[in-house]
Scaffold this active site. Structure first.
Site: not given
Length: 544
Positions: A435-436, A353
């Site tokens: 980073g989820g 992202t």
């Protein structure tokens, strides 16, 4: 010609930009210098990132915006994330003997991308509410020129291609666009995206709507369907962005602000509020105690996140219940020094992202996240348009009883969540990270370091970080520490019962974070930081 690379920290008097690629920071600063506002600059940043950081985001991905004129009460959310197409249901995959949605290929191209529509909606808001005067074409020009004339391939893109090229080179159009001569380009070599430049030229001329209807949309859908997608032109033309009210929670002397469902913004706010309650026990910002409390809080919060966060049009749960004083106090009571609670069953929330932030001379501020989900999304080029499609739909479950079960017209759960912090009625900081599952944890590290521990933006972003969760192929969650932490911190955490491992200094695993900070006095002053883990930079604009 030698290009000056912006630093990772800057101060300014008339606006500032932080982005994970220095060319994007430069594009936003150029718009500010031309008299553009924060939204106009952010569109330039976002479109440039879609070209020069294609492994992390793109026109075929999604976005979420927080927008403020500087007053904390005016913060609005713009959801630019698309739903599953009308022909998708669990049976689509189960009847093909697939028990989960594939991560790569045309089958994983099942949601409409919202990023371009988000640029269009933000632009209209800028024109109508902030009286923005720059043309739409002006804002996309930098992105177009980089795609047409070329740009230096970043170290991060080159490394990502080296890692994932074996999985992606068979996808339609991938080699032609990203692997010239079939080889991974070396960092610093010139990369061009001619097909994408033509698409950007069309968008500049015809507006954001041309991405969703007309010849460009037809070409993209035709290419996707040839690769196995079931998306239709009707799915594209039906898409609309949403303006939403953000979530808020008291933090320190102010309030933290984040995005509602279908994002995990509520998880970020819960973690911050719980840390605020337990701050007397945290030690310093590099202590084992600080990490321990963060990890144990994250375990509790993610259980609730996974239970209730989904597209509110399909599962309407009042997320404010999770931010109530009594509820959070009960969770805080579970967290004890040196006591490791059982690891809950939480899903994998990996993903790549970009976060970027802009503040202009009037103190107007935006915090934005764009994403394709996994590196290069599904890997499929949508026809000859240069647009690579997201694979966000693989976040759906094929189990109808689960809250994030796949349904036609439904948006998947999103890890994306842009953040702001306000104090005394003014937005003081925009911040965020890729980073989820790491996004809420990194946001906690950044804001706690900036506000509770008093670190500068540069120190808050660059300091060593941790990450709790699972990565691909692992059966249980673990804790990772950057190797810059003292060995005693590792030893203390291990002694308390944490399962942990080292990762290299400034590891990509920790995400790419950033901060944009505004301060008021006689006028606004600005500071910003970008992450040394990225290829980013900050650029300030001063009064001339």
């Amino acid at each position: 010609m030698t290009r000056t690379v912006p630093p990772l920290f800057a101060q300014a008097s008339a606006g500032i930009v932080s982005a994970p690629h220095f060319l994007a920071a430069e594009a936003g600063a150029n718009i500010l210098r031309c008299g553009g506002n924060a939204i106009e600059a952010a569109i330039a940043v976002g479109s440039t990132l879609a070209v020069v950081y294609p492994h992390m985001n793109g026109l075929g991905g999604d976005a979420f915006w927080l927008i403020s004129d500087g007053n904390s009460e005016t913060v609005r959310g713009l959801a630019a994330a698309g739903p599953a197409g009308q022909y998708y249901s669990p049976a689509t995959f189960l009847d093909a003997h697939l028990h989960e949605i594939p991560f790569r290929g045309g089958r994983s191209a099942l949601t409409v991308p919202g990023a371009v529509a988000g640029w269009g909606s933000a632009y209209e808001f800028s024109r109508n509410t902030w009286h923005g005067a720059l043309s739409w074409g002006d804002l996309l020009e930098g992105a177009y020129l980089h795609a047409a004339r070329g740009f230096p391939i970043s170290p991060n893109q080159s490394a990502t291609l080296a890692r994932f090229a074996p999985d992606l080179r068979e996808q339609p159009g991938f080699v032609q666009q990203y692997l010239p001569n079939g080889e991974v380009p070396i960092a610093g070599t010139l990369g061009t995206q001619y097909a994408l430049s033509e698409t950007l030229k069309t968008l500049a001329k015809e507006g954001a709507d041309s991405f969703y209807q007309g010849s460009l949309a037809e070409t993209m859908i035709r290419g996707l369907r040839a690769a196995g997608s079931l998306l239709t032109e009707a799915d594209m033309s039906a898409f609309k962005t949403d303006w939403v009210e953000p979530l808020r929670v008291a933090f320190g002397d102010g309030e933290a602000i984040n995005f509602p469902a279908p994002t995990q913004g509520v998880a970020s706010l819960m973690i911050l509020s719980l840390l605020d309650r337990l701050k007397a026990d945290l030690g310093d910002h590099l202590s084992a105690d600080f990490i321990h409390y963060n990890v144990e809080i994250t375990k509790q919060v993610f259980q609730w996140r996974d239970r209730v966060v989904a597209d509110p049009y399909f599962h309407d749960f009042d997320l404010q219940q999770l931010l109530q004083e009594g509820f959070l106090t009960d969770i805080a009571a579970l967290i004890q020094p040196g006591r490791v609670l059982p690891t809950p069953d939480i899903g994998i929330g990996d993903g790549d992202t970009v976060w970027f932030g802009v503040a202009d001379a009037a103190g107007r501020t935006v915090s934005v996240i764009q994403s394709l989900y996994h590196e290069f999304g599904c890997g499929v080029m949508a026809g000859d348009t240069g647009v690579i499609w997201n694979n966000r739909g693989c976040a759906f479950s094929l189990k109808t009883e689960q809250i994030n079960g796949l349904e036609p017209g439904k948006r998947p759960f999103h890890t994306l969540n842009p953040a702001m912090y306000a104090e005394n009625g003014r937005v003081q900081m925009a911040y965020g990270s890729m980073g989820g599952d790491g996004q809420p944890q990194t946001q906690a590290a950044i804001l706690m370091r900036a506000k509770h521990f008093g670190l500068s933006p540069e120190e808050a972003v660059a300091s060593p970080r941790w990450l709790y969760g699972r990565t691909w192929g692992e059966r249980s969650a673990g804790l990772r520490l950057e190797h810059r932490y003292p060995k005693q911190v590792y030893a203390d955490l291990q002694r308390w019962g944490h399962s942990l491992s080292w990762v290299p200094d400034y590891s990509d695993v920790m995400g790419h974070a950033g901060i944009v900070k505004s301060s008021t006095g006689l006028g606004y002053t600005f500071a910003a930081a970008a992450d040394p883990r990225s290829d980013g930079g900050v650029m300030g604009v001063d009064v001339t």
